[in-house]
Design an enzyme around this catalytic site. Structure first.
Site, mmCIF file in Angstrom:
data_model
loop_
_atom_site.group_PDB
_atom_site.id
_atom_site.type_symbol
_atom_site.label_atom_id
_atom_site.label_comp_id
_atom_site.label_asym_id
_atom_site.label_seq_id
_atom_site.Cartn_x
_atom_site.Cartn_y
_atom_site.Cartn_z
ATOM 1 N N GLY A 1 0.806 -1.218 0.000
ATOM 2 C CA GLY A 1 0.000 0.000 0.000
ATOM 3 C C GLY A 1 0.838 1.265 0.000
ATOM 4 O O GLY A 1 2.025 1.242 -0.310
ATOM 5 N N HIS B 1 4.311 1.735 -8.051
ATOM 6 C CA HIS B 1 3.292 0.682 -7.985
ATOM 7 C C HIS B 1 2.357 0.772 -9.187
ATOM 8 O O HIS B 1 1.961 -0.239 -9.767
ATOM 9 C CB HIS B 1 2.425 0.836 -6.731
ATOM 10 C CG HIS B 1 3.145 0.679 -5.441
ATOM 11 N ND1 HIS B 1 3.357 1.724 -4.587
ATOM 12 C CD2 HIS B 1 3.690 -0.414 -4.862
ATOM 13 C CE1 HIS B 1 3.992 1.289 -3.515
ATOM 14 N NE2 HIS B 1 4.216 -0.003 -3.657
#
Ligand code: PAF
Length: 281
Positions: free
Chosen positions: A31, A37
């Site tokens: 996260g 990402h």
């Protein structure tokens, strides 16, 4: 985008997709998502029929005095970012379900896990390979996506799937950098303004070494000495390690020849950052 917390529901979702002949692309994350990402998610979208992203801050890969408690967590922001990519499932497993009482198993990739980051984080990669084995068993992906910033992790994951005959293709994507060269990392959010400025010394040192090699320097010790001196000029930065290593075995090299990995880890204030560059001599 479906949000799934339950392990069995995640497995059933993947099995249904597979029964329909779909190729599942998986992006495991902790996260606090950034462009690095998102480049993995974009690659997964291009190469797979179904994209699953997981967010799980894995306690098993943090040592007792490391930053598990302070690791940045921004779930709402992450969900908003992922919505733009129209992924199929966001997997949010819970720690007590992944690691129930009496959990005792571990998956370890021997030698590779002891080098570089493994020296100052001895149990880190065991935590990574254990959680990934579990996530791979639950999500059952055909493809899994990893960033090259975590180069040692990437090499270890490739060895993991090969040694355990896991039918998963590991796909890597280049490190994404900020305007001043700093590699994007969720931990950059932990830096204050001064530390953020000082952190650019890491990429500067790597680039300097790469240029030196490309312009003919062949003395490993001289290159390492100049990198250490440059990084040492930033009082807020404390070097953990620098290596010039073989890109597959991660063994330190004695001679500058062929494809090489230049990698480092350093504390900027109390935040540990890693970065690397590849060079062809
Ligand atoms: O690179 C990461 O974020 C983590 O190490 C991973 C691969 C999600 C395992 O927890």
């Amino acid at each position: 985008m479906r949000t799934i917390k339950d392990l069995k529901e995640m497995r059933a979702f993947s099995e249904r997709a597979k029964n329909h002949g779909k190729k599942i692309g998986f992006v495991p994350t902790m996260g606090s998502l950034h462009e690095g990402h998102l480049s993995l998610v974009a690659a997964a979208k291009r190469k797979s029929d179904i994209v699953v992203v997981s967010i799980f801050v894995n306690p098993m890969q943090f040592g007792p005095n490391e930053d598990f408690k302070h690791y940045p967590r921004h779930l709402r922001h992450d969900i908003n970012l992922l919505k733009n990519f129209e992924i199929d499932a966001l997997f949010l497993p819970e720690a007590n379900k992944l690691y129930p009482d009496k959990f005792a198993a571990a998956v370890e990739v021997g030698e590779l896990s002891k080098k570089m980051c493994g020296k100052s984080r001895p149990a880190h990669f065991r935590g990574v390979t254990t959680v990934l084995t579990k996530l791979f068993n639950i999500v059952v992906p055909d493809l899994a996506f990893f960033g090259e910033k975590d180069y040692q992790q990437l090499i270890i994951v490739r060895r993991l799937v090969q040694d355990l005959n896991l039918p998963i293709e590991i796909i890597s994507q280049p490190t994404v950098r900020d305007f001043d060269g700093l590699a994007l990392s969720s931990r950059n959010k932990l830096l204050n303004v001064k530390e953020r400025r000082s952190a650019t010394i890491l990429h500067k040192a790597l680039s300097m070494a790469k240029t030196e090699i490309e312009t003919g320097e062949r003395d490993v010790n001289k290159i390492l000495f100049r990198m250490r001196s440059l990084i040492g000029s930033e009082p807020t930065v404390r070097l953990d390690y620098i290596v010039i290593a073989h890109p597959e075995t991660l063994e330190d090299v004695k001679a500058i020849k062929g494809k090489l990995l230049i990698a480092l880890a350093a504390y900027v204030g109390t935040t540990r950052l890693i970065d690397n560059l590849m060079v062809d001599a």
